[in-house]
Motif scaffolding. Sequence first.
Motif, PDB file in Angstrom:
ATOM      1  N   GLU A   9       0.854  -1.186   0.000  1.00 40.55           N
ATOM      2  CA  GLU A   9       0.000   0.000   0.000  1.00 40.55           C
ATOM      3  C   GLU A   9       0.887   1.232   0.000  1.00 40.55           C
ATOM      4  OE1 GLU A   9      -3.845   1.830   2.428  1.00 40.55           O
ATOM      5  OE2 GLU A   9      -2.776   0.065   3.194  1.00 40.55           O
ATOM      6  N   LEU A  10       0.526   2.227  -0.791  1.00 35.59           N
ATOM      7  CA  LEU A  10       1.324   3.442  -0.918  1.00 35.59           C
ATOM      8  C   LEU A  10       0.391   4.645  -0.951  1.00 35.59           C
ATOM      9  CD1 LEU A  10       4.240   3.983  -3.458  1.00 35.59           C
ATOM     10  CD2 LEU A  10       2.567   5.754  -2.996  1.00 35.59           C
ATOM     11  N   VAL A  11       0.669   5.603  -0.082  1.00 35.81           N
ATOM     12  CA  VAL A  11      -0.062   6.871  -0.069  1.00 35.81           C
ATOM     13  C   VAL A  11       0.948   8.002   0.064  1.00 35.81           C
ATOM     14  CG1 VAL A  11      -1.608   8.350   1.275  1.00 35.81           C
ATOM     15  CG2 VAL A  11      -2.227   5.974   0.869  1.00 35.81           C
ATOM     16  N   SER A  12       0.814   9.041  -0.748  1.00 40.12           N
ATOM     17  CA  SER A  12       1.667  10.228  -0.645  1.00 40.12           C
ATOM     18  C   SER A  12       0.799  11.450  -0.868  1.00 40.12           C
ATOM     19  CB  SER A  12       2.801  10.168  -1.672  1.00 40.12           C
ATOM     20  OG  SER A  12       3.727  11.211  -1.447  1.00 40.12           O
ATOM     21  N   GLU A  13       0.746  12.312   0.123  1.00 41.17           N
ATOM     22  CA  GLU A  13      -0.162  13.461   0.084  1.00 41.17           C
ATOM     23  C   GLU A  13       0.614  14.743   0.356  1.00 41.17           C
ATOM     24  OE1 GLU A  13      -3.352  14.937   3.238  1.00 41.17           O
ATOM     25  OE2 GLU A  13      -4.051  13.161   2.154  1.00 41.17           O
ATOM     26  N   PRO A  14       0.463  15.774  -0.498  1.00 36.40           N
ATOM     27  CA  PRO A  14       1.180  17.030  -0.244  1.00 36.40           C
ATOM     28  C   PRO A  14       0.662  17.724   1.003  1.00 36.40           C
ATOM     29  CG  PRO A  14      -0.405  17.315  -2.015  1.00 36.40           C
ATOM     30  CD  PRO A  14      -0.390  15.845  -1.690  1.00 36.40           C
ATOM     31  N   GLY A  15       1.554  18.442   1.670  1.00 34.91           N
ATOM     32  CA  GLY A  15       1.129  19.205   2.831  1.00 34.91           C
ATOM     33  C   GLY A  15       0.295  20.408   2.453  1.00 34.91           C
ATOM     34  N   ASP A  16       0.564  20.971   1.278  1.00 34.61           N
ATOM     35  CA  ASP A  16      -0.144  22.143   0.777  1.00 34.61           C
ATOM     36  C   ASP A  16      -0.602  21.832  -0.650  1.00 34.61           C
ATOM     37  OD1 ASP A  16      -0.988  24.549  -0.285  1.00 34.61           O
ATOM     38  OD2 ASP A  16       0.767  25.703   0.392  1.00 34.61           O
ATOM     39  N   VAL A 196      11.206 -11.001   9.365  1.00 31.42           N
ATOM     40  CA  VAL A 196      10.466  -9.809   8.934  1.00 31.42           C
ATOM     41  C   VAL A 196       9.109 -10.208   8.367  1.00 31.42           C
ATOM     42  CG1 VAL A 196      10.474  -7.768   7.451  1.00 31.42           C
ATOM     43  CG2 VAL A 196      12.631  -8.633   8.391  1.00 31.42           C
ATOM     44  N   ARG A 197       8.063  -9.663   8.960  1.00 29.82           N
ATOM     45  CA  ARG A 197       6.706  -9.894   8.459  1.00 29.82           C
ATOM     46  C   ARG A 197       6.207  -8.722   7.622  1.00 29.82           C
ATOM     47  NH1 ARG A 197       1.954 -11.123  12.706  1.00 29.82           N
ATOM     48  NH2 ARG A 197       2.061  -8.875  13.136  1.00 29.82           N
ATOM     49  N   ALA A 198       6.608  -7.499   8.002  1.00 32.15           N
ATOM     50  CA  ALA A 198       6.122  -6.319   7.285  1.00 32.15           C
ATOM     51  C   ALA A 198       7.137  -5.193   7.395  1.00 32.15           C
ATOM     52  CB  ALA A 198       4.767  -5.857   7.837  1.00 32.15           C
ATOM     53  N   LEU A 199       7.104  -4.303   6.400  1.00 35.02           N
ATOM     54  CA  LEU A 199       7.947  -3.112   6.355  1.00 35.02           C
ATOM     55  C   LEU A 199       7.059  -1.893   6.142  1.00 35.02           C
ATOM     56  CD1 LEU A 199      10.618  -4.535   3.889  1.00 35.02           C
ATOM     57  CD2 LEU A 199      11.046  -4.042   6.309  1.00 35.02           C
ATOM     58  N   THR A 200       7.345  -0.818   6.850  1.00 39.59           N
ATOM     59  CA  THR A 200       6.596   0.423   6.687  1.00 39.59           C
ATOM     60  C   THR A 200       7.570   1.588   6.635  1.00 39.59           C
ATOM     61  OG1 THR A 200       4.762  -0.494   7.990  1.00 39.59           O
ATOM     62  CG2 THR A 200       4.751   1.883   7.585  1.00 39.59           C
ATOM     63  N   ALA A 201       7.575   2.312   5.520  1.00 45.93           N
ATOM     64  CA  ALA A 201       8.434   3.487   5.363  1.00 45.93           C
ATOM     65  C   ALA A 201       7.575   4.744   5.485  1.00 45.93           C
ATOM     66  CB  ALA A 201       9.142   3.462   4.017  1.00 45.93           C
ATOM     67  N   LEU A 202       8.057   5.724   6.251  1.00 44.31           N
ATOM     68  CA  LEU A 202       7.307   6.954   6.479  1.00 44.31           C
ATOM     69  C   LEU A 202       8.222   8.165   6.388  1.00 44.31           C
ATOM     70  CD1 LEU A 202       6.600   4.887   9.245  1.00 44.31           C
ATOM     71  CD2 LEU A 202       4.506   6.179   8.917  1.00 44.31           C
ATOM     72  N   THR A 203       7.763   9.206   5.686  1.00 43.08           N
ATOM     73  CA  THR A 203       8.448  10.485   5.765  1.00 43.08           C
ATOM     74  C   THR A 203       8.017  11.189   7.045  1.00 43.08           C
ATOM     75  OG1 THR A 203       6.728  11.605   4.467  1.00 43.08           O
ATOM     76  CG2 THR A 203       8.617  10.692   3.263  1.00 43.08           C
ATOM     77  N   GLY A 247       4.629  24.250  15.680  1.00 44.25           N
ATOM     78  CA  GLY A 247       5.462  25.317  15.159  1.00 44.25           C
ATOM     79  C   GLY A 247       6.045  24.895  13.822  1.00 44.25           C
ATOM     80  N   GLY A 248       6.452  25.851  13.009  1.00 43.39           N
ATOM     81  CA  GLY A 248       6.992  25.530  11.690  1.00 43.39           C
ATOM     82  C   GLY A 248       5.881  25.216  10.715  1.00 43.39           C
ATOM     83  N   LYS A 249       6.082  24.199   9.875  1.00 44.24           N
ATOM     84  CA  LYS A 249       5.065  23.824   8.899  1.00 44.24           C
ATOM     85  C   LYS A 249       3.835  23.256   9.610  1.00 44.24           C
ATOM     86  CE  LYS A 249       8.153  22.437   5.096  1.00 44.24           C
ATOM     87  NZ  LYS A 249       8.561  21.288   4.243  1.00 44.24           N
ATOM     88  N   THR A 250       2.662  23.852   9.330  1.00 45.35           N
ATOM     89  CA  THR A 250       1.434  23.286   9.889  1.00 45.35           C
ATOM     90  C   THR A 250       1.188  21.910   9.304  1.00 45.35           C
ATOM     91  OG1 THR A 250       0.489  25.489  10.169  1.00 45.35           O
ATOM     92  CG2 THR A 250      -1.046  23.618  10.186  1.00 45.35           C
ATOM     93  N   HIS A 251       1.328  21.785   7.995  1.00 48.54           N
ATOM     94  CA  HIS A 251       1.174  20.508   7.303  1.00 48.54           C
ATOM     95  C   HIS A 251       2.443  20.246   6.502  1.00 48.54           C
ATOM     96  CE1 HIS A 251      -3.082  20.747   8.297  1.00 48.54           C
ATOM     97  NE2 HIS A 251      -3.167  21.907   7.666  1.00 48.54           N
ATOM     98  N   ASP A 252       2.848  18.987   6.451  1.00 50.55           N
ATOM     99  CA  ASP A 252       4.013  18.614   5.667  1.00 50.55           C
ATOM    100  C   ASP A 252       3.605  17.501   4.705  1.00 50.55           C
ATOM    101  OD1 ASP A 252       6.592  18.507   4.758  1.00 50.55           O
ATOM    102  OD2 ASP A 252       7.466  17.680   6.589  1.00 50.55           O
ATOM    103  N   ASP A 253       4.357  17.360   3.604  1.00 53.55           N
ATOM    104  CA  ASP A 253       4.116  16.224   2.724  1.00 53.55           C
ATOM    105  C   ASP A 253       4.197  14.945   3.562  1.00 53.55           C
ATOM    106  OD1 ASP A 253       4.184  18.134   0.718  1.00 53.55           O
ATOM    107  OD2 ASP A 253       6.221  17.646   0.093  1.00 53.55           O
ATOM    108  N   ALA A 254       3.244  14.053   3.366  1.00 55.59           N
ATOM    109  CA  ALA A 254       3.184  12.833   4.173  1.00 55.59           C
ATOM    110  C   ALA A 254       3.113  11.622   3.260  1.00 55.59           C
ATOM    111  CB  ALA A 254       1.974  12.859   5.104  1.00 55.59           C
ATOM    112  N   THR A 255       4.073  10.719   3.402  1.00 53.09           N
ATOM    113  CA  THR A 255       4.138   9.520   2.573  1.00 53.09           C
ATOM    114  C   THR A 255       4.252   8.287   3.448  1.00 53.09           C
ATOM    115  OG1 THR A 255       5.128  10.675   0.697  1.00 53.09           O
ATOM    116  CG2 THR A 255       5.499   8.295   0.821  1.00 53.09           C
ATOM    117  N   VAL A 256       3.462   7.275   3.104  1.00 50.69           N
ATOM    118  CA  VAL A 256       3.479   5.983   3.805  1.00 50.69           C
ATOM    119  C   VAL A 256       3.531   4.880   2.767  1.00 50.69           C
ATOM    120  CG1 VAL A 256       2.254   4.443   5.392  1.00 50.69           C
ATOM    121  CG2 VAL A 256       2.058   6.938   5.675  1.00 50.69           C
TER     122      VAL A 256
END
Length: 264
Positions: A9-16, A196-203, A247-256
């Motif tokens: 499963e892959l999801v990538s959503e811009p912060g803005d 290893v049963r599963a791998l999850t990469a996150l920004t 503080g800083g970026k309210t929303h950031d690019d988020a990828t899973v």
Amino acid sequence: MQTGRMRTELVSEPGDPGRPNEDFASVALPASGQGGALVVLDGVTPPPDGGGCLHSVPWFTARLGGALTELTVSLPDVPPAGLLSRGIARTADSHAATCDLSHPRTPQATVVLARWSPGSVDCLVLSDSVLLVESPDGTVTAVRDDRLDRLPRSALSSHTVVDTTLRNKEGGFFTAAADPSVSSRAVTVSLPRGRVRALTALTDGATRWVDRFGEGDWADCVAVIREEGARGLVRRVRALERDRPLGGKTHDDATVVHVELPPA
């Protein structure tokens, strides 16, 4: 996506929504049907005055991410650090003639790379994205490069201070930019495939659920993804960002990227 008994499963959503997503994500399954790979990059947003390059951060992450995806699948005998070195060199060569690659803010990114085969799982992390490794008994271990976390907040007071004293410097932190030798700074782990049963990469836009908002630990994070999907985790992050602004970026690019491997 499912293949055999593997689920990805892959999801990538811009912060803005008004700005391009600077993350990159891919999952590759070789035609041989043996193993696979994932690559996740989080592009570093340049300062307003730019970074000496004609190209955007999304251009860079697409080039480097595409190179790493191809190399990781096509060169199964090259270790992850060697793959990162080759990917950085290939990407740098593609714009060295037009851009100042010595600039401290030349386009750059964090890196997560994982490759699995019938015998092993090889992992690499550079900078502050995270790779979660779940074992068959449900234990979740975070593979992290925590150099940035170990720096005092006062040392990160301005772009100028960070760029001149810490970015890609000894005693600071490292990202994938134009110097292939940075690959030696990455955190690497190799595990037997059966562990290893599963791998999850996150920004870091997605890791906020754990490391900024404290809503659970890494095992809880994987449980949310398994129960609600990768998009469910991102929805939770966005709701928290609205209710409890940081503080800083309210929303950031988020990828899973989540990969459940078939039994070894």
